[in-house]
Scaffold this active site. Sequence first.
Site, PDB file in Angstrom:
ATOM      1  N   GLU A 275       9.338  -4.201  -5.763  1.00 11.36           N
ATOM      2  CA  GLU A 275       7.821  -3.987  -6.361  1.00 11.36           C
ATOM      3  C   GLU A 275       7.720  -2.600  -6.246  1.00 11.36           C
ATOM      4  OE1 GLU A 275       5.645  -6.559  -3.435  1.00 11.36           O
ATOM      5  OE2 GLU A 275       6.446  -8.288  -4.304  1.00 11.36           O
ATOM      6  N   ARG A 278       4.669   3.124  -7.273  1.00 10.06           N
ATOM      7  CA  ARG A 278       4.398   4.702  -6.995  1.00 10.06           C
ATOM      8  C   ARG A 278       5.790   5.488  -7.773  1.00 10.06           C
ATOM      9  NH1 ARG A 278       1.150   7.289  -3.414  1.00 10.06           N
ATOM     10  NH2 ARG A 278       1.476   5.598  -2.408  1.00 10.06           N
ATOM     11  N   TYR A 318      -6.648  10.141   1.394  1.00  7.96           N
ATOM     12  CA  TYR A 318      -5.443   9.944   2.030  1.00  7.96           C
ATOM     13  C   TYR A 318      -4.955  11.487   2.405  1.00  7.96           C
ATOM     14  CZ  TYR A 318      -4.686   5.750  -0.554  1.00  7.96           C
ATOM     15  OH  TYR A 318      -4.828   4.501  -1.351  1.00  7.96           O
ATOM     16  N   CYS A 346     -21.393  15.258  -5.847  1.00  5.28           N
ATOM     17  CA  CYS A 346     -22.044  15.715  -4.601  1.00  5.28           C
ATOM     18  C   CYS A 346     -21.495  15.384  -3.173  1.00  5.28           C
ATOM     19  CB  CYS A 346     -23.601  15.230  -5.026  1.00  5.28           C
ATOM     20  SG  CYS A 346     -24.098  16.251  -6.275  1.00  5.28           S
TER      21      CYS A 346
HETATM   22  C1  LIG Z   1       1.266  -1.847  -3.185  1.00  2.00           C
HETATM   23  C2  LIG Z   1       2.148  -2.517  -3.171  1.00  2.00           C
HETATM   24  C3  LIG Z   1       3.263  -2.289  -3.846  1.00  2.00           C
HETATM   25  C4  LIG Z   1       3.591  -1.050  -4.535  1.00  2.00           C
HETATM   26  O1  LIG Z   1       3.823   0.037  -3.612  1.00  2.00           O
HETATM   27  P1  LIG Z   1       4.527   1.516  -4.060  1.00  2.00           P
HETATM   28  O2  LIG Z   1       4.438   2.413  -2.800  1.00  2.00           O
HETATM   29  O3  LIG Z   1       3.494   2.059  -5.127  1.00  2.00           O
HETATM   30  O4  LIG Z   1       5.923   1.239  -4.297  1.00  2.00           O
HETATM   31  C5  LIG Z   1       4.242  -3.528  -3.716  1.00  2.00           C
HETATM   32  N1  LIG Z   1       4.242  -4.504  -3.165  1.00  2.00           N
HETATM   33  C6  LIG Z   1       2.994  -4.950  -2.362  1.00  2.00           C
HETATM   34  C7  LIG Z   1       2.621  -6.170  -2.036  1.00  2.00           C
HETATM   35  C8  LIG Z   1       1.935  -3.744  -2.310  1.00  2.00           C
HETATM   36  O5  LIG Z   1       0.728  -4.255  -1.438  1.00  2.00           O
END
Ligand SMILES: *Cc1c(COP(=O)(O)O)cnc(C)c1O
Length: 421
Positions: A275, A278, A318, A346
């Site tokens: 998944e 980024r 962050y 602001c």
């Molecule tokens: C945020 C998230 C991702 C993606 O994370 P990246 O660092 O953008 O790859 C994948 N799976 C779950 C469950 C997430 O919460």
Amino acid sequence: MDHFLYKAGRLHAEEVPLDEIAAAVGTPVYVYSAATLLRHLKVMQEALTGQPHLVCFAVKALGNVAVLKLLGDAGAGMDIVSGGEYARARAAGVPGERIVFSGVGKTRDEMRMALEGGIRQFNLESEPEMEALSEVAAGMGAVAPVTIRVNPDVDAKTHAKISTGTSETKFGIPIARASQVYARAAALPGLRVVGVDVHIGSQLTELGPFEAAFSKVAALVEALREQGHEIARIDLGGGLGIPYTRSNEAPPLPFDYGALVQRTVGHLGCEIEVEPGRLIAGNAGVLVSRVIYDKAGEGRDFLILDAGMNDLLRPAMYDAHHDIVPLAEPAPGAEARSYDVVGPVCETGDTFARARALPPMAEGDLVAFRSAGAYGAVMAGEYNARPLIPEVLVQGNHFAVIRARPTYEEMIARDSIPAWL
Ligand SMILES: *Cc1c(COP(=O)(O)O)cnc(C)c1O
């Protein structure tokens, strides 16, 4: 690698000079490169070619429907965390059987919506949630495919706000309790166990934490199979980091991540799901902004931009670093000045960078924040009544506005004044 390069002294997105987009659409504006998005998807898909796999783009990183369609048409699945993201993925034409539903707080309405529209699997994060899904699915006469997200108690060695795999975080169930929870899932009506899920955090810059987590998952899969569960899929989550600076040591390559996956879980014969958010979107987008003022302070100069923390929250939230570069290429060896780069909001937190070396800048000059494709536009808000900024997609030598900038009237029209006022 990305497609934002200087050509003939002007920073381009693919074949389009970014200053042309700024002139046509105004600033601030997010600009994405289709070639970069597709390249990153392909690199991840190729890294996993040794085993059956599905790369599910994490919609929360960049949810524009045009981007989802681009990636979906190239074979990506989608990882979603809300009913809104489910609707976005479907509006982009992604079929339900390529959508996985993550997140700790899925509501019954969201579960129903996904079951009605079609879903590949729910990644469950707790027993109360498991019971709710069982009730909803059984009530509809449906069977929900599920994995359970285990928390392997591994330190992802990333920023605390994006670390999700240690026992102090709200995510998943403790891996030590997995056998019990899987037994409960198998006994509940309306659920069908299909796999195991893990996601330990975001912007990981070392493979070690992945290795520790995936090895624990592999052992768990074997144990669960012995207990009679059919574990056909392993969802390994996202989290692979990207280079945010040109100078820093680069994070691990997808190819090496793929080899690690093969080494740790490849022998199990499972379908692998990942998944990444980024990794695909981060370096596929820039935020283009214009200098409003160069303000001399005491012992420092402030470069005041028309983009603010409401448009790009990562530095405030962050302490994230974004490279900031002028759209007009500085001459080689040109002098540099030190600026505190800030927005107009602001809040003192509306600071993008302190003591950043840039060529001398003047009012009206244009800059780009690099690596702003992921967790950029999606986290934007309208604080200080600053309308959401537009998004533009470039492909080759053409570009299109994929989200228009609302007018003040449109922004205000969302409010309503009750008749009794
Ligand atoms: C945020 C998230 C991702 C993606 O994370 P990246 O660092 O953008 O790859 C994948 N799976 C779950 C469950 C997430 O919460």
